[in-house]
Design an enzyme around this catalytic site. Structure first.
Site, PDB file in Angstrom:
ATOM      1  N   LYS A 170      -9.665   2.549  -3.365  1.00  0.00           N
ATOM      2  CA  LYS A 170     -10.182   2.014  -2.107  1.00  0.00           C
ATOM      3  C   LYS A 170     -11.544   2.632  -1.773  1.00  0.00           C
ATOM      4  CE  LYS A 170      -8.822   1.227   2.717  1.00  0.00           C
ATOM      5  NZ  LYS A 170      -7.840   1.537   3.771  1.00  0.00           N
ATOM      6  N   CYS A 222      -5.775  -2.749   2.604  1.00  0.00           N
ATOM      7  CA  CYS A 222      -5.641  -2.595   4.060  1.00  0.00           C
ATOM      8  C   CYS A 222      -6.904  -3.004   4.799  1.00  0.00           C
ATOM      9  CB  CYS A 222      -5.231  -1.152   4.374  1.00  0.00           C
ATOM     10  SG  CYS A 222      -4.733  -0.896   6.096  1.00  0.00           S
ATOM     11  N   GLU A 225       0.832  -1.204   0.000  1.00  0.00           N
ATOM     12  CA  GLU A 225       0.000   0.000   0.000  1.00  0.00           C
ATOM     13  C   GLU A 225       0.870   1.260   0.000  1.00  0.00           C
ATOM     14  OE1 GLU A 225      -3.614   1.906   2.756  1.00  0.00           O
ATOM     15  OE2 GLU A 225      -2.208   0.455   3.613  1.00  0.00           O
TER      16      GLU A 225
END
Length: 509
Positions: free
Chosen positions: A335, A387, A278
């Site tokens: 995301k 994540c 990430e």
């Protein structure tokens, strides 16, 4: 003095009972405590008024989150620059706020449900409260009871019922087991001594038999392969940069970070796909493209590279937290599930700039388009999870439908050497088990690993070291029952049960 000690013991007992859920989770993995902690919670509030139960429930929740989620202190103080007293206060408020969910659960139980059908209504209420906690205010699907059963016999139920269903089965099995061994604990005026009478009376024998069936039934289910291998395995190089969080956005460290990733990628040699974590580079996709091209040249002309990057929203001073593919794929995933305070700031107009923690680097992300979304990598379809997204079971299951493997990237250096990253890894393993998919998990400082379709570790890198994990990822086809139906059938069944339970005439045994 004895009266004060007795009072203190009564207040501390639910805190310790709640901490049992943390001990059942990673890294302690004492999963039998996941059977006992909900029983202890029920017995502690059994004969209380709704208000008394609410207080006990809050203390139980405080035990859960003060022991299991206080790792947020590392982000607030170490990386957020918040002074120790204020960081401790913010951590206390965070854990105390989450404890309200268990307080609400205890109040609802004593106000509406205590009595008739408690063997079913307590597991149903537990399941519903976990769903609520995972949804309200963007959700905190952490320390879910079902996740602790990753290595227990109940794991076989995960691809069918999902984590919430395993939570419900865990509560039910614990109730039956305890009731079978110590039925007097559930009487209106319980006797708390340990007492076993052999042979067991018929009612106790039935309860113990049912508990055993629930626990053992997961073993044959775990032998079912809900998905099947498809095609040849992909050779992959998972790069763990181990970049210190305070260095990540320092302009003076930018070039050394870039060179570090290029050197590590060169160690991977010729692979089909290179995976970086990430926000691996402190660059936007356009700025990073020349570096990505160099890494692809090292990996071979037929290689693909997938990396996390912050991509700028056109004509706005805002960013997406993105996964970007290059080489044998050219796609982007933004995301959707953002972390409050870490990636976006609630009440930004009032909080921005008040303290350093409310002005963290890259805390102005906006969510991407709604999922499901997939990426194409080397002619395979990949379910991307960035994540915190991997903590959401239904979100992950919808992403995984019609894909062949899972990819999750993360940067757990926000939480240092706490138990937070180990809990996060356990959660990721449970998503692989639920979806019957192999997973590549690549992180900044660990745990970087490749998991098989049952959530077992095929290979991994140590935490807090830079390195490259060379491994194979086997694409798979097919969908598990949980992927097809999600949590909705269980959720509706529990809602109907509790609604029926509250009808007139259902209040007493």
């Amino acid at each position: 003095m004895k009266t004060r000690l007795a009072w203190l013991a009564r207040q501390v007992t639910p805190v310790f009972a709640g901490a049992g859920i943390t001990l059942a989770s990673a890294p302690f993995n004492l999963w039998p405590l996941a059977l006992l902690a909900p029983v202890a919670f029920l017995l502690l509030i059994k004969n209380l008024t709704p208000l008394q139960a609410l207080i006990k429930g809050w203390l139980f929740g405080l035990g859960v989150f003060a022991s299991g989620a206080s790792w947020v202190y590392v982000s607030i103080h170490v990386h957020g620059g918040t002074p120790v007293p204020l960081a401790l206060l913010m951590t206390a408020l965070f854990t105390a706020g989450l404890a309200v969910f268990f307080a609400l659960q205890a109040w609802i139980w004593q106000r509406f449900l205590n009595g008739y059908l408690w063997l079913l209504t307590w597991p149903a209420l537990w399941l519903l409260m976990e769903v609520l906690r995972s949804w309200i205010f963007t959700g905190f699907p952490w320390l879910l009871l079902g996740t602790t059963h990753l290595e227990s016999p109940l794991q076989g139920w995960a691809p069918i019922l999902g984590v919430y269903g395993v939570s419900g089965l865990s509560v039910l099995a614990g109730l039956l087991l305890t009731w079978g061994l110590q039925p007097h604990w559930f009487h209106p005026n319980p006797k708390w001594q340990l007492k076993l009478s052999l042979p067991f009376p018929p009612r106790q024998a039935v309860a113990l038999g049912c508990a055993l069936v629930i626990l053992v039934s997961g073993l044959p289910l775990a032998q079912i392969n809900w998905t099947q291998p498809q095609g040849e395995p992909l050779s992959a190089g998972l790069v763990q940069g181990n970049i210190a969080q305070q260095d990540k956005w320092d302009p003076a460290k930018r070039q050394p970070i870039i060179q570090h990733y290029l050197n590590l990628s060169k160690e991977a040699g010729a692979v089909e796909v290179l995976l970086w974590p990430e926000t691996a580079l402190p660059l936007t996709p356009r700025q990073a493209q020349p570096i990505i091209d160099r890494a692809l040249q090292q990996a071979g002309e037929k290689a693909a590279l997938v990396t996390g990057l912050a991509s700028r929203v056109p004509d706005q001073p805002r960013f997406y937290n993105s996964l970007v593919t290059s080489g044998q794929a050219e796609e982007v995933y933004h995301k959707v599930k953002l972390v409050p305070f870490g990636e976006y700031l609630p009440l930004e107009a009032w909080l921005r700039g008040v303290i350093d923690f409310f002005d963290l680097p890259m805390s102005s992300f906006i969510p991407g388009p709604q999922h499901p979304a997939s990426l194409r990598v080397q002619n395979t379809s990949v379910a991307p999870l960035i994540c915190y997204e991997v903590a959401y079971p239904d979100f992950s299951a919808r992403q995984a439908v019609d894909t062949q493997w899972l990819l999750t990237v993360s940067n757990d250096s926000w939480f240092g050497r706490s138990i937070g990253p180990l809990q996060h890894f356990q959660i990721a393993r449970f998503r692989a088990l639920e979806t019957g998919r192999e997973m590549a998990r690549v992180t900044n400082n660990g745990i970087t690993a490749v998991l098989d379709h049952q959530g077992q570790i095929k290979d991994r890198l140590p935490q807090f070291q830079s390195g490259v994990l060379k491994a194979e990822i086997q694409p798979r086809t097919g969908n598990t029952p949980f992927m097809l139906f999600g949590s909705w059938p269980l959720l509706l069944a529990c809602l109907l049960l509790l609604a029926w339970r509250t009808l007139p005439g259902k209040k007493t045994c």
